[in-house]
Structure formats: C-alpha cells, structure tokens
Design an enzyme around this catalytic site. Sequence first.
Site, mmCIF file in Angstrom:
data_model
loop_
_atom_site.group_PDB
_atom_site.id
_atom_site.type_symbol
_atom_site.label_atom_id
_atom_site.label_comp_id
_atom_site.label_asym_id
_atom_site.label_seq_id
_atom_site.Cartn_x
_atom_site.Cartn_y
_atom_site.Cartn_z
ATOM 1 N N GLY A 12 -15.081 12.981 33.438
ATOM 2 C CA GLY A 12 -15.236 13.859 32.263
ATOM 3 C C GLY A 12 -16.454 14.750 32.392
ATOM 4 O O GLY A 12 -17.223 14.633 33.357
ATOM 5 N N VAL A 14 -19.244 14.801 30.587
ATOM 6 C CA VAL A 14 -20.507 14.044 30.537
ATOM 7 C C VAL A 14 -20.620 13.094 31.723
ATOM 8 O O VAL A 14 -21.673 12.958 32.344
ATOM 9 C CB VAL A 14 -20.634 13.278 29.202
ATOM 10 C CG1 VAL A 14 -21.845 12.346 29.224
ATOM 11 C CG2 VAL A 14 -20.740 14.238 28.020
ATOM 12 N N ARG A 99 -22.769 3.496 17.166
ATOM 13 C CA ARG A 99 -24.089 4.072 16.841
ATOM 14 C C ARG A 99 -24.678 3.542 15.534
ATOM 15 O O ARG A 99 -25.872 3.329 15.441
ATOM 16 C CB ARG A 99 -23.988 5.593 16.757
ATOM 17 C CG ARG A 99 -23.834 6.267 18.095
ATOM 18 C CD ARG A 99 -23.628 7.758 17.954
ATOM 19 N NE ARG A 99 -23.454 8.419 19.254
ATOM 20 C CZ ARG A 99 -22.819 9.563 19.414
ATOM 21 N NH1 ARG A 99 -22.279 10.185 18.350
ATOM 22 N NH2 ARG A 99 -22.687 10.123 20.613
ATOM 23 N N CYS A 128 -25.351 14.468 20.570
ATOM 24 C CA CYS A 128 -26.186 15.480 21.234
ATOM 25 C C CYS A 128 -26.994 16.299 20.221
ATOM 26 O O CYS A 128 -28.188 16.553 20.412
ATOM 27 C CB CYS A 128 -25.324 16.414 22.079
ATOM 28 S SG CYS A 128 -23.791 16.872 21.304
ATOM 29 N N GLN A 155 -22.905 25.127 18.514
ATOM 30 C CA GLN A 155 -22.595 24.176 19.565
ATOM 31 C C GLN A 155 -21.648 24.717 20.631
ATOM 32 O O GLN A 155 -20.640 25.351 20.328
ATOM 33 C CB GLN A 155 -22.071 22.871 18.955
ATOM 34 C CG GLN A 155 -23.111 22.222 18.047
ATOM 35 C CD GLN A 155 -22.727 20.868 17.460
ATOM 36 O OE1 GLN A 155 -23.023 20.589 16.310
ATOM 37 N NE2 GLN A 155 -22.068 20.023 18.251
ATOM 38 N N GLY A 159 -19.253 20.587 24.643
ATOM 39 C CA GLY A 159 -19.372 19.391 23.798
ATOM 40 C C GLY A 159 -18.011 18.809 23.444
ATOM 41 O O GLY A 159 -17.895 17.615 23.148
ATOM 42 N N HIS A 241 -26.468 23.484 23.324
ATOM 43 C CA HIS A 241 -26.373 23.633 21.873
ATOM 44 C C HIS A 241 -27.667 24.273 21.354
ATOM 45 O O HIS A 241 -28.748 24.024 21.889
ATOM 46 C CB HIS A 241 -26.246 22.274 21.191
ATOM 47 C CG HIS A 241 -24.931 21.581 21.395
ATOM 48 N ND1 HIS A 241 -23.812 22.185 21.934
ATOM 49 C CD2 HIS A 241 -24.572 20.307 21.118
ATOM 50 C CE1 HIS A 241 -22.813 21.313 21.976
ATOM 51 N NE2 HIS A 241 -23.233 20.157 21.500
ATOM 52 N N ASN A 315 -26.552 20.334 26.165
ATOM 53 C CA ASN A 315 -25.868 19.258 25.431
ATOM 54 C C ASN A 315 -25.273 18.195 26.351
ATOM 55 O O ASN A 315 -25.069 17.048 25.953
ATOM 56 C CB ASN A 315 -24.753 19.852 24.549
ATOM 57 C CG ASN A 315 -23.719 20.620 25.362
ATOM 58 O OD1 ASN A 315 -24.040 21.614 26.011
ATOM 59 N ND2 ASN A 315 -22.487 20.177 25.347
#
Length: 340
Positions: A12, A14, A99, A128, A155, A159, A241, A315
């Site tokens: 991916g 990220v 989170r 982010c 953004q 992202g 971002h 980001n």
Amino acid sequence: YKYRIGVVGAMGAVGTEMLATLEKSTLPIAEVIPLDVKENEGKTVSFRGQPLKIKTAEKGAFKGIDIALFSAGETASLHLSPIAREEGAVVIDNSNAFRMEPWVPLVVPEVNPEAAKAHKGLIANPNCSTIQMLVALKPLHDRYKIKRIVVATYQAVSGTGLLAIEELNKQVEAYILGKELPRSVYPHQIAFNALPHIDSFLENGYTKEEMKMFNETRKILDDPEIMVSPTAVRIPVFRCHSEAINIETEKPLPEIAEIVQILDNAPGVKVIDDVQNREYPMPVYLKGTDKVYVGRIRKDFTVPHGLNLWVVADNLRKGAALNAVQIAELLVEKNWLKGE
Ligand code: 2RA
C-alpha cells in the site's frame, strides 16, 4: 541483537513508505518481512536494493517477528493484530482500529513519548492530520496552555491510497484531452476541486476524520478540556497535508520572534516563514521530507491570546510511516519493547 520487522500492507501507499523509512532507520534490522493479502503473495518489494517476496498476512506469519508495523486498514488490524501479538510481535498500528482504546497508547514521539512505555503489545499511530498538528502545537501548549484549536485541513489524495492518486492523474489527463472525467474513489470530481468530506459523516454533522482530530488530540495531550473544531477537506494535491490552524491560549503569548524561535527549536519542527521573500511551507516542495513545517505565523488580533499557523507535512511519512518507525526506534532505544 538485530530485529525482525514485519510490514503488514507492504504494497500500500503507507506500507511502501514504511519500507523506504526502514531502509534509513537506525534500528538494528536482521530482516524485514513484507506481508500483504493472499493475492499479493509471491510479488516482490524492494528493500535496500534486494527484492523481498511478499508473504500472506495470516496466522503463523508473525512467528519470530519482533515488531509488526501495520497499515492495512481497520479490518485487517482488528483481525490480525491479536494474532501477531500472540505470536510474539509488538504491533504498531497505523489504522483507526485501536486508537481510542484506553489500554492502547496513542503516540507521537515528539509529543508524548512516555505513553509508549506502558504498552501491552500494541501501540496506535495517530491519524496523519493529528500528528502534524500536535508536533507543531506541543511546544506552545506546554508553555501557554492551548484552550481551543480551530483547524481547516487541506489533505492530499495519497491519504486515501494508491487508487486515489491514480484517479487524480486520470481526471487531469481526461480534462486536458477534453474527455469525460472518470470517477470512482470520491463522491465528486477531485481534480480542480475542494471536497469538504473525508471519511463518513456522523450524527453531529462532523466527519470521522474531523472527530479523530478532536478525540486523538485530547488523548495524546492527556487534556480532557482542550477544544478542537476541525474542518477536513480533500484537495487535488498528491502528497503532503496542509493545515490552517488557529489557537487560543490560557496564558499571554510572547512576541512573534520568540514564538518563531520556540517553534524552530522544537523537536520535529522547522519554520519556513519569510513572506517578503514568498517563503512559506507548500506541499509541492515537501514530499519525502521528515519534519513538520510551519509558516504564516501571526497573532490572531481578534482575541486576547490567539495565533494563526500554516502547517505542512508529508502525510505518508511523518503522518504515517515515519511516525510508526520512530515509535519502533523509541521502544528499542528506551528498552521498552517488552512493555507492561
Ligand atoms: C486521509 N487521514 O488522509 C486519512 C487517512 N490516511 O484520508
């Protein structure tokens, strides 16, 4: 000792950045194990010039892995992170799955490193837009106690992921060729547009992306009173971002020159602010960088103790991959890998 590091979601946007970040990390690395969905098994990713074969992220795949970096979405994290922990890995999860769980530390190393110490095998990487905002605001909050933040985000499409990057490219190409613009990722055209809609809408009229900034800020700063009023907007930028941030503080703020010094000396921050020479942070120049860049620093003259800032960061790097790797480096450096 050298560590075996798993990257879940290695193909991916990220995950790719996680591999690139690990290449330059100070972590003593014995091996990097790229993990992804079954369909990607056997495909290769590059690490330090060597091709690595993708393995399927599944039960048994985490045996022998010391640290597993996850960026494969909430469902994958919910399903696979307990398995990874059972098999002995410490999980650093970039998804939103855990989170806000009380037992899970939510960590930005420049902001609340000590929160990582008491982990129970899982540490969450913040969103982010939260990370870059708090790296910039932390030195001001420590000194002047921020009571309210109003923030508008701008953004980048990265992202959303690789398909969104492709969609923006295709829409710009179609526009130039005078063809109909293809659209499948966002609810509206993104090229040449500004979309005030990131993630789904909630009952209170805010989006999940906006409420992440409210909730995560309170957890990371350990401040149940700080107010955060976000508007999250997607813009046709590929990477980085940007955020227009307005803060009000409890205590009086010093002169701008002193604020600039405080910010420029703060961990992870660099000030770019010379408007006479048209110098301020801009996404198009900051792709691939590691810091949080701050400019347009000016008092908000409409309130007693107010300040406006413009904040830009990559980001995919500080907003995701780099922050996750920095958490891994923190755990190793402080000998906190075992947690509590
Ligand atoms: C976005 N912050 O930019 C969210 C998830 N990466 O779409």
